[in-house]
Design a protein around this motif. Structure first.
Motif: not given
Length: 225
Positions: A8-10, A13-14, A17, A32, A34, A54, A82, A104
């Motif tokens: 996940e790039d945010d 949010v990561a 999660h 993780t 990104d 994602d 996603s 999402k």
């Protein structure tokens, strides 16, 4: 334990999660990533059982990661998480053999149910041979339909709707349209439009706060299932 990699790039949010996954018995997040390239490196190093992927990554489309994992010999399962609602994205995910597709925004219970279902299917195939056709059917039925999302009215965007919903979920109590607008960075009129849509679709509730004079203030709060 089932080891999970969150892609996940945010970073916020990561983190969310990660918290959701770590709250489910039998699962733990081992790392993780990104972006797609970082995900490929992390899978090679950490050897996770499951990748939460994602699709909107900064360096590549998320599903492009999957064939590269297979070419490299990694047999980890992939669950898409996603905001991508395009039918072609879902069809491509099915072709890539993802184990589930979660849209999402979602809450902890949404993910918990899918992880529990994944754990059950994984357990069905833990033995060297399957016990019968039922085990095969459960394994082949691994791709679930994406969570249905109410269609947004014309002129409303998915991205802004998610920001408004996130602000409402995080609120300690209720929010007015003006307060929501400040948190999200949109106009009060726009915030109220999105809040009213959440109310109409049953995901939020509105109450009226009466002051000394004038019209009552509309206050919104997330509707707990």
């Amino acid at each position: 334990m089932i080891d999970v990699l969150v892609v996940e790039d945010d970073f916020m949010v990561a983190r969310i999660h990660r918290g959701f996954v770590d709250g489910v018995d039998g699962f733990r997040v081992v790392g993780t990533a990104d972006c797609g390239e970082q995900a490929l490196t992390a899978v090679a190093e950490l050897q996770p059982d499951l990748v939460l992927l994602d699709l909107y990554l900064p360096d590549m489309f998320g599903l492009d990661v999957v064939p590269r994992l297979r070419t490299a010999g990694h047999d980890c399962d992939v669950m898409v998480i996603s905001a991508a609602r395009e039918a072609e994205a879902v069809r491509a995910a099915v072709r890539q053999g993802v184990v589930d597709y979660l849209l999402k925004p979602f809450d902890a219970e949404d993910l918990r149910e899918r992880l529990a279902r994944y754990r059950s299917r994984r357990g069905d195939l833990a033995a060297g041979t399957v016990r019968g056709q039922a085990d095969v059917d459960r394994a082949l039925g691994r791709v679930a339909a994406p969570v249905a999302a109410p269609t947004l009215p014309k002129g409303m965007s998915v991205e802004t709707s998610e920001l408004v919903e996130r602000a409402l979920r995080a609120a300690d109590g209720t929010l007015s349209a003006a307060e929501c607008a400040t948190r999200v960075g949109v106009s009060r009129v726009s915030a109220r439009r999105y809040l009213e849509h959440l109310t109409v679709t049953g995901r939020a509730e509105v109450t009226l706060r009466y002051g000394q004079a004038g019209r009552p203030e509309r206050r919104y709060h997330w509707r707990v299932p």
